[in-house]
Design a protein around this motif. Sequence first.
Motif, PDB file in Angstrom:
ATOM      1  N   CYS A 172       0.849  -1.056  -0.092  1.00 40.49           N
ATOM      2  CA  CYS A 172      -0.078  -0.153   0.031  1.00 40.49           C
ATOM      3  C   CYS A 172       0.834   1.239   0.170  1.00 40.49           C
ATOM      4  O   CYS A 172       1.875   1.391   0.713  1.00 40.49           O
ATOM      5  N   CYS A 199       0.042   3.429   3.780  1.00 39.96           N
ATOM      6  CA  CYS A 199       0.384   2.824   5.188  1.00 39.96           C
ATOM      7  C   CYS A 199       1.379   1.679   4.722  1.00 39.96           C
ATOM      8  O   CYS A 199       2.080   1.038   6.034  1.00 39.96           O
ATOM      9  N   CYS A 244      -4.516  -0.079  -0.019  1.00 38.80           N
ATOM     10  CA  CYS A 244      -5.380  -1.163   0.919  1.00 38.80           C
ATOM     11  C   CYS A 244      -6.734  -0.607   0.596  1.00 38.80           C
ATOM     12  O   CYS A 244      -7.006   0.649   0.939  1.00 38.80           O
ATOM     13  N   CYS A 250      -7.482   2.501   3.309  1.00 41.67           N
ATOM     14  CA  CYS A 250      -6.456   3.688   3.037  1.00 41.67           C
ATOM     15  C   CYS A 250      -7.298   4.400   1.817  1.00 41.67           C
ATOM     16  O   CYS A 250      -7.597   5.492   1.920  1.00 41.67           O
TER      17      CYS A 250
HETATM   18 ZN   LIG Z   1      -3.014   1.153   3.315  1.00 43.49          ZN
END
Ligand SMILES: [Zn+2]
Length: 461
Positions: A210, A213, A243, A246
């Motif tokens: 991701c 994050c 992801c 997010c």
């Molecule tokens: Zn993420």
Amino acid sequence: MSCVFVVDTEHRPLDPVHPGAARRLLSRGQAAAWRRSPFTLILKRAVPDAQPHPLRLKLDPGSRTTGLALVTASPAAPAGEETAVDAGRVVWAGELTHRGQAVHEKLVTRRAIRCGRRQRHTRYRPARFANRRRPEGWLPPSLESRLANTETWVRRLCLLANVTAISQELVKFDTQAMQHPEISGAEYQQGALAGYELREYLLEKWGRRCAYCHATGVPLQVEHIVPKTRNGSDCASNLTLACAPCNQRKGTRTAEEFGHPEVQAQAQRPLRDAAAVNASRWALFQRLRATGLPVETGTGGRTKWNRTRRGLPKTHWLDAACVGASTPEHLAVEGVRPLLITGAGHGMRQMCGTNMYGFPIRHRTRRKRFFGFQTGDLVRAVVPAGLKTTGTYVGRVLVRASGRFDVVTATGRRVAGIGHRYVRPLARGDGYAYGDETRGTRETSGSTGGDGNGPGEPERG
Ligand SMILES: [Zn+2]
């Protein structure tokens, strides 16, 4: 169905046959077993006018495991376009596990011993510094081993079957296909080929995690850095991977507003093409071309697309069967069991074994073969009653000049001190372990070095 290879008495490859047919040939005495792995029969007559069906050898080179598949191809159709009824039957598959890590570890050990010898007051080893010239096309030994393994198997299969073409996965994604103007936001979600190429590109560019994050191992969504609602484009330079949480939290903000200006900056830099083709795959391609067979290349995106569309699970050999644009519409894979092949090496060249401090403690003879056996041969030992090692053992042999051999069975059990006259050969060692043989057994027997049992170790007392 995994077929059995057949060659005629002059070693000409014929069509691979169903295992039932192979059994019939054997029971009628028309053929004999020639090779154990992959199982191959040799006919007792010559078939000079044989016209075996063409097969395409497909490869999915991986860093740890390379998938191999032999798929029937039609002779009539032009190259790259196979439409015959029988095309698309996987007749044989294999998964070749490389020994890159083992090669690396052995070289590290060797280097440590050599460095140590230069440091200590011991037999002199001059410092070497001006001898580091690498020849053209040099690859690190661990990669070279991977390549050589694959090349060996390509050549072996060409001897056992009528291989007329090769397909290899060369790159992870195709930047040409990706830049087609018709790729739009909807298309990559609906599974068009270009979308798969784009996805592979993004995975490579964003490090398979991701972008916000840095989570790995979670399902990643293709995400617009400048959202579509705010006129963000569908170009690869405006896309990243995020992801689900997010993606949700970011909503209609841009990456910068979301607090990640670095994502916006990185998106502007295109991934270099060179990064898409890794060096060892390219070197493999050159070597495959040297076989003289036509080599078709495919992308990782195409492989994934082919495999998903045919509803096949992800395994190394199925990936191999799905490589390239020539993949037939229907792949018959029922009953195929891949041959598990593990690189085990051919022993070592070291003439002087050391203890853990690098001190020489044993020396080898020039001979490798004793009483007709060599370390690594597959044998059956039948030790009669009344002896310490009484029993029947099948496994890899470790020879000694004394004639007292060790046998390492498939479960990794080591039976020491078996007299050579109780041992019968099953197959000569060819540098590979097959099927359920304990993976890496022969590797550890050589590399630990502590047990004093190098290949062809002369007897001690
Ligand atoms: Zn993420």
